[in-house]
Write an enzyme that holds these catalytic residues in place. Structure first.
Site, PDB file in Angstrom:
ATOM      1  N   GLY A 513       0.786  -1.218   0.000  1.00 44.57           N
ATOM      2  CA  GLY A 513       0.000   0.000   0.000  1.00 44.57           C
ATOM      3  C   GLY A 513       0.819   1.269   0.000  1.00 44.57           C
ATOM      4  CB  ILE A 595      11.890   3.101   8.579  1.00 49.06           C
ATOM      5  CG1 ILE A 595      12.400   1.655   8.564  1.00 49.06           C
ATOM      6  CG2 ILE A 595      10.791   3.285   9.612  1.00 49.06           C
ATOM      7  CD1 ILE A 595      11.386   0.624   8.130  1.00 49.06           C
ATOM      8  CG  ASN A 597       5.896   7.921  11.546  1.00 55.99           C
ATOM      9  OD1 ASN A 597       6.724   8.114  12.439  1.00 55.99           O
ATOM     10  ND2 ASN A 597       4.624   8.248  11.691  1.00 55.99           N
ATOM     11  CE  LYS A 666      14.254  -4.446  -0.137  1.00 51.80           C
ATOM     12  NZ  LYS A 666      15.096  -5.580   0.302  1.00 51.80           N
ATOM     13  CD  GLU A 670       0.677  -8.667   4.263  1.00 53.84           C
ATOM     14  OE1 GLU A 670      -0.120  -9.583   4.042  1.00 53.84           O
ATOM     15  OE2 GLU A 670       1.099  -7.891   3.388  1.00 53.84           O
TER      16      GLU A 670
END
Length: 716
Positions: A513, A595, A597, A666, A670
């Site tokens: 997403g 990353i 946040n 990336k 999950e």
């Protein structure tokens, strides 16, 4: 003074926003109750629908006694197969064919327990529920079968269900050590905090839907196609979602609510009960898996074989791609993986957080730990020995791969070097202590998405993208990405999401997403920045807008294997007298791209790890063979991990950007669950000397394992 003023004005307006911890931009709304969810949208003249689900597992509806129910106070309608509007049965949407349960009230057949047979609509929710529970439905019941196992007749191999290289049997025969073991995982459910809900209004020839979903454009297009409407005639909004994990796509309650709203010409809301969620919104199939490994004395894998079985419904094939996990993870001379599917009389399974990888990693990572034990090797050293340089089956290069960096950093933080590898050697009072580790991986994908960014006349910027924030913090991450691309402070950026009118976009799924949306937002923002006039006051009242579609950009990506990676570490304490297992420590170290946040990213990692703990020790949906339905379809019977279950949970990450992605993402949603159950199971073996190949590791299974150990010896 003049010099200081000049320096201040010429200094950068803000530091980089990406990589800086930020609270959720909608956080205050959520904690104060101002955020409206699908079941809370206020409407005048709102009616309420209540689903009636079948009580048999297979057969036909013979009669529905609707007249008595229609006479009850407040009842407005009773929809069923004899009077409901017709829908298409050939819809193929952006994510394939919708679950056949959306073809609701079309005929009298009942393919599984919990199949919707009617919708009762009334003035209030209480009236609708009372009437629905009073509705008498008569059935012609047929014999059903809901049992599952690896050797059941009717099992088949789906199309493209196998991948192979090398001569498996020859390499197994030539191996110094061979492991052949079977593993099982039970049926598991998403259990989102917010039950599924939808509010529908049909007005002026347009369908307006307020929903809890993972992709508003996805749901809007499927609804339009299902009811043979123009795509522009359906608008779906889903601004706030209380968890999804794969279950919140188009479902029966959407279709039933649309039918009622169009028939009654007034707004209709349908909110599912927890038991209805279990019955109608999908789940993770139980699995039965066989792993065969053959290795040389130094640990080099000659043979890797993984056969993965799952069940599906008689209506549609769903494959839980657990065997795909090993295809990218470990090098072997012969590499064979296969999926097998068994259709039975149950609802169709669906995607659930880390579909395939979660159960597949449990089997593979447990088997590798068993192989390391037999070889007398450290489990991390065995994985290092079989680290591939290209895709083990595909032969494709990796975009980036830093799995070994995760193990190195994780081992340092966890204190792995001081571990005594012998099982059952550490004791603390009544507790036996053990540690275990496992690898994790999840594909890093990206899908075409459109986005628009507008420079407003007041100096702010508005981003519009049909993203879905299902609790991940995606809205905040997109704010930071846009701010950096526009070279402004995040406070000047307003991100609007989850409105199908904003155009096509990928869903909140597959850990794709934020990467997909972020790429589109960044491209639009950069385009806008180049088009802005030099003087901010020259922006017209309607603003200046730049739009982008990433379809062509994504098509240029080179053919590579793209994955996030991680190393999971667990410490457990086991009371072999009571069978209780306590996880004392969990550490995950991940290589998952840039990353955006750190605050919400850590929450995603630890949330996934908590779910992995829940998978290892608690979660298990049980079906009654006699009725075909669940015996524990609520949170009293379906156990999940609680706060007290994980006293020490840590997630860290190492640098690992994707060089082919301009945002560097990336995907992290999950990977946290992947490998966690195996790390815990490996730690339980280290504590007790007993292998547990069936999840969850319940107290009764611990006690039975202890009893077998005492009867047959420590190597049983």
């Amino acid at each position: 003074m003049t010099t200081q003023t000049t320096q201040t004005q010429s200094a950068p307006a803000r530091a980089n926003a990406v990589g800086v911890a930020r609270s959720r931009v909608e956080g205050v709304e959520k904690v104060t109750g101002a955020a409206r969810y699908a079941g809370e949208i206020p409407f005048a003249d709102l009616a309420h629908g209540w689903l009636v689900l079948s009580t048999i597992a297979r057969g036909r509806v013979r009669a529905i006694d609707e007249e008595a129910v229609r006479a009850l106070p407040g009842v407005l309608a009773v929809l069923h197969h004899k009077n409901a509007p017709r829908v298409r049965d050939d819809v193929i949407g952006g994510l394939g064919r919708p679950d056949p349960i959306v073809e609701v009230f079309q005929d009298d057949r009942v393919p599984h327990a919990g199949w919707p047979v009617a919708l009762v609509v009334a003035e209030t929710s209480e009236q609708a529920r009372e009437a629905a529970e009073s509705l008498v439905v008569e059935y012609e019941e047929e014999p059903h079968d809901v049992s599952f196992g690896a050797d059941r007749p009717g099992t088949y191999t789906p199309e493209e269900g196998e991948a192979a290289k090398g001569d498996l049997e020859a390499e197994l025969a030539a191996s110094h050590v061979v492991l052949d073991a079977s593993y099982t995982t039970p049926e598991q459910h998403h259990g989102a905090m917010e039950p599924h809900a939808v509010t529908v209004r049909w007005e002026g020839g347009r369908l307006e839907v307020f929903d809890s979903n993972q992709g508003s454009k996805w749901v809007a297009d499927d609804l339009a196609n299902l009811f043979s409407l123009d795509l522009s005639a359906v608008r779906v909004r889903s601004e706030h979602v209380g968890g999804a994990f794969g279950s919140k796509g188009l479902r029966a309650h959407h279709v039933a609510a649309v039918m009622a709203a169009t028939e009654l010409q007034r707004p209709v809301r349908v909110v599912l009960t927890r038991r209805q969620v279990f019955a109608t919104t999908g789940y993770r199939s139980p699995t039965a898996q066989r792993v065969r490994l053959g290795a040389d004395p130094d640990g080099r894998l000659r043979a890797f074989a993984h056969e993965h079985h799952n069940l599906t419904s008689t209506m549609r094939e769903f494959v839980e791609n657990g065997a795909s996990y090993g295809r990218s993870m470990y090098e072997a001379t012969a590499h064979h993986t296969a999926h097998r599917v068994l259709p039975v009389d149950v609802a169709t399974p669906t995607w659930m957080r880390a579909p395939g990888e979660a159960p597949g990693s449990f089997a593979v990572e447990s088997a590798l730990d068993e192989l390391a034990e037999r070889l007398g090797m450290d489990p991390i050293a065995l994985r290092v020995r079989n680290e591939p340089t290209v895709g083990p089956v595909s032969g494709l290069p990796f975009s980036s791969r830093n799995l070994l960096g995760c193990f190195e950093e994780g081992a340092r933080r966890f204190g792995w070097a001081g571990r005594d590898p012998r099982p059952r050697t550490r004791r603390e009072g009544r507790w036996l202590l053990g540690t275990g580790t496992a690898a994790s991986t999840f594909p890093s994908g990206v899908a075409p998405t459109t986005a628009a960014v507008t420079a407003e006349a007041d100096g702010t910027y508005t981003v519009r993208v049909t993203a879905a924030d299902v609790g991940t913090g995606a809205r905040t991450a997109l704010t930071l990405i846009a701010a950096d691309a526009l070279e402004v402070a995040p406070e000047r950026v307003r991100v609007r999401i989850a409105d199908s009118d904003f155009g096509p976009a990928w869903v909140a799924g597959g850990s794709m997403g934020t990467r997909s949306w972020g790429w589109a937002v960044q491209a639009a923002a950069r385009d806008l920045r180049e088009r802005l006039p030099l003087a901010p006051g020259d922006i017209p009242a309607e603003g200046i807008t730049a739009r982008t579609d990433t379809t062509e950009l994504i098509a240029r990506l080179s053919a590579k294997e793209r994955y996030s990676y991680g190393a999971q570490f667990a410490e457990v304490a086991v009371d072999v007298a009571s069978g209780e297992v306590r996880v004392r420590r969990l550490l995950g170290v991940f290589a998952a791209g840039k990353i955006i946040n750190p605050l919400t990213a850590r929450s995603q990692f630890t949330g996934g790890m908590t779910w992995g703990l829940s998978m290892a020790l608690h979660e298990e949906a049980v079906r009654d063979a006699a009725t075909g339905g669940h015996v524990n379809a609520d949170f009293a019977g379906y156990h999940v991990a609680a706060n007290a279950d994980v006293p020490d949970l840590q997630a860290e990450w190492i640098d690992d950007p994707d060089p082919d992605d301009p945002v560097g993402i990336k995907g992290i949603g999950e990977i946290g669950i992947v490998g966690t159950a195996a790390a815990i199971a490996n730690a339980v073996w280290h504590a007790t000397g007993v292998r547990h190949r069936d999840l969850p590791i319940r107290p009764d299974r611990v006690l039975l394992g202890e009893a077998r150990r005492e009867e047959t010896g420590p190597h049983a």
